[in-house]
Design an enzyme around this catalytic site. Sequence first.
Site, PDB file in Angstrom:
ATOM      1  N   HIS A  58       0.880  -1.180   0.000  1.00 45.88           N
ATOM      2  CA  HIS A  58       0.000   0.000   0.000  1.00 45.88           C
ATOM      3  C   HIS A  58       0.915   1.226   0.000  1.00 45.88           C
ATOM      4  O   HIS A  58       1.460   1.582   1.045  1.00 45.88           O
ATOM      5  CB  HIS A  58      -0.866   0.019   1.263  1.00 45.88           C
ATOM      6  N   ARG A  60       0.038   4.317  -0.821  1.00 44.35           N
ATOM      7  CA  ARG A  60      -0.708   5.474  -0.282  1.00 44.35           C
ATOM      8  C   ARG A  60      -0.843   6.683  -1.196  1.00 44.35           C
ATOM      9  O   ARG A  60      -1.389   7.692  -0.777  1.00 44.35           O
ATOM     10  CB  ARG A  60      -0.084   5.967   1.041  1.00 44.35           C
ATOM     11  N   LYS A 139      -8.460  -6.545  -7.222  1.00 39.98           N
ATOM     12  CA  LYS A 139      -8.547  -6.876  -5.800  1.00 39.98           C
ATOM     13  C   LYS A 139      -9.996  -6.715  -5.381  1.00 39.98           C
ATOM     14  O   LYS A 139     -10.630  -5.701  -5.685  1.00 39.98           O
ATOM     15  CB  LYS A 139      -7.668  -5.899  -5.000  1.00 39.98           C
ATOM     16  N   HIS A 173      -9.378 -10.234  -0.399  1.00 44.47           N
ATOM     17  CA  HIS A 173      -9.220  -9.926   1.025  1.00 44.47           C
ATOM     18  C   HIS A 173     -10.425 -10.558   1.706  1.00 44.47           C
ATOM     19  O   HIS A 173     -11.554 -10.111   1.530  1.00 44.47           O
ATOM     20  CB  HIS A 173      -9.208  -8.403   1.221  1.00 44.47           C
ATOM     21  N   ASP A 277       2.500  -7.116   2.533  1.00 39.52           N
ATOM     22  CA  ASP A 277       1.365  -6.295   2.956  1.00 39.52           C
ATOM     23  C   ASP A 277       1.868  -5.021   3.636  1.00 39.52           C
ATOM     24  O   ASP A 277       1.357  -4.609   4.680  1.00 39.52           O
ATOM     25  CB  ASP A 277       0.405  -7.067   3.879  1.00 39.52           C
ATOM     26  N   HIS A 281       1.611   3.510   8.231  1.00 37.07           N
ATOM     27  CA  HIS A 281       0.826   4.576   8.871  1.00 37.07           C
ATOM     28  C   HIS A 281       1.793   5.337   9.763  1.00 37.07           C
ATOM     29  O   HIS A 281       2.722   4.735  10.321  1.00 37.07           O
ATOM     30  CB  HIS A 281      -0.271   3.987   9.769  1.00 37.07           C
ATOM     31  N   ALA A 291      -4.729   0.516  11.306  1.00 43.08           N
ATOM     32  CA  ALA A 291      -4.248  -0.879  11.245  1.00 43.08           C
ATOM     33  C   ALA A 291      -3.268  -1.033  10.097  1.00 43.08           C
ATOM     34  O   ALA A 291      -3.510  -0.547   8.993  1.00 43.08           O
ATOM     35  CB  ALA A 291      -5.422  -1.823  11.039  1.00 43.08           C
ATOM     36  N   GLY A 292      -2.156  -1.720  10.364  1.00 39.62           N
ATOM     37  CA  GLY A 292      -1.196  -2.003   9.293  1.00 39.62           C
ATOM     38  C   GLY A 292       0.231  -1.797   9.741  1.00 39.62           C
ATOM     39  O   GLY A 292       0.504  -0.993  10.627  1.00 39.62           O
TER      40      GLY A 292
HETATM   41  O1  DOR Z   1      -3.820  -3.783   8.446  1.00 37.66           O
HETATM   42  C1  DOR Z   1      -4.169  -3.539   7.291  1.00 37.66           C
HETATM   43  N1  DOR Z   1      -3.828  -2.359   6.727  1.00 37.66           N
HETATM   44  N2  DOR Z   1      -4.867  -4.435   6.609  1.00 37.66           N
HETATM   45  C2  DOR Z   1      -5.415  -4.145   5.421  1.00 37.66           C
HETATM   46  O2  DOR Z   1      -6.093  -4.969   4.866  1.00 37.66           O
HETATM   47  C3  DOR Z   1      -5.227  -2.802   4.814  1.00 37.66           C
HETATM   48  C4  DOR Z   1      -4.036  -2.144   5.342  1.00 37.66           C
HETATM   49  C5  DOR Z   1      -4.009  -0.660   5.049  1.00 37.66           C
HETATM   50  O3  DOR Z   1      -4.260  -0.259   3.911  1.00 37.66           O
HETATM   51  O4  DOR Z   1      -3.705   0.102   5.969  1.00 37.66           O
HETATM   52 ZN    ZN Z   2      -3.090  -5.110   2.389  1.00 38.60          ZN
END
Ligand code: DOR
Ligand code: ZN
Length: 396
Positions: A58, A60, A139, A173, A277, A281, A291-292
């Site tokens: 990602h 961004r 996706k 997903h 993945d 952030h 989350a991520g």
């Molecule tokens: O933790 C996650 N962050 N899981 C996801 O599926 C998306 C990702 C995000 O884009 O931040």
């Molecule tokens: Zn992802």
Amino acid sequence: MSLVIRNGTAFIGAKFVRKDILIDDGKISSIGVNLKGDEAIDATDYLVLPGLIDPHVHLREPGDVYKEDFATGSRAAIAGGFTTVMDMPNNAIPTITKARLEEKTRLAKEKAVCDVLFHFGGTDDNFEEVKKADPQSMKLYLGHTTGNLVLKDPASMEKHFRGFPKERQIVLHACDHSDVEEVNLEKTYATIEGAVASAKKINRRIHLAHASTGHEIALAKTYGRCTVEVAPHYLFLSTKDAERLGRLGKVYPPLKSEQKKLSLWKALPQADCIATDHAPHTIEDKEKGAAGFPGLETSLALMLQGYERGLLDMEWIIGRMSSNVADIFGLKGRGRLEKGGVGDITVLDPKEEWKVDGTELQTKCRWSPFEGMELKGKVHTVVKDGEPIYQEYEFK
Ligand code: DOR
Ligand code: ZN
């Protein structure tokens, strides 16, 4: 101008052999011994790998460039040994129209130092747009995650399955957003079973994103045309770490118990590829509940821990971060050291020891869930299209 990577232990035909690699005009022109080029890189103590491919990042941009952008995200990729990454569509401005796909493609071309390919997002009503955009892969979000991209109509998945060319990949997903380990796991399993049944019926390929339990891999593998990826954080972190990390430990799917983590290791030989993945952030956003995890710069060294611990073969690891990804997504000329292939090469120093320090990473978010971890194996040099753009562990 030609470049020879000399005397390294190269990953060729799924084996390690001592060979020179010659690159001419951005392409691999010869593989052999005592090859000569205008320039040379001595790889005597190193492993010479095809530029790695990450099918799940990602980056961004556009939308949240304060978290990451194509320049910083692609630098993180190169530092981690990846010369091709595949970007997800769940941006603040999601990639669900032809115009947005074109915009992303243009921005990445301008700013990225690695190749960036794009997964196109499917929605409940963009079937015509998918045809217009004609993307290489899609996706589908079958559950909620970061952003608003999710299928709400249960009929949409199969409609996309039927409408999108069968040989191109649709990434799924399957987990529904929940901060707690166990809550939605049964739902995730049912979602995977439903997707597999539907894909089977029409004989189309599908790819399951971020399996975090052994059972997900087992479910995916009930269908020969379903491939599955695993992200290193599900192999190296558990709910124990989530407690220690507090808000930094939040990710979708959530980290699992030690027991489930072991089940994932057990099923790992059946997994088709490794995906980071990489979902950066800022710390401020993490504190607000984002989350991520970032993962591009730690993925290879973490997987090598599997080798160090005697759990995985080196060939298995590298294949699942290169040729297998290329095969799953139909990426011709990438992921293998072979004559005529792209001159994208990662030279790995397998002995270099280092400690994860978020402030030293290329990713804009500058933190890592693996902070302080001692790892072995570091990317020494990266050659992109025949040009060494990263050398002696640094950008040139
Ligand atoms: O933790 C996650 N962050 N899981 C996801 O599926 C998306 C990702 C995000 O884009 O931040
Ligand atoms: Zn992802």
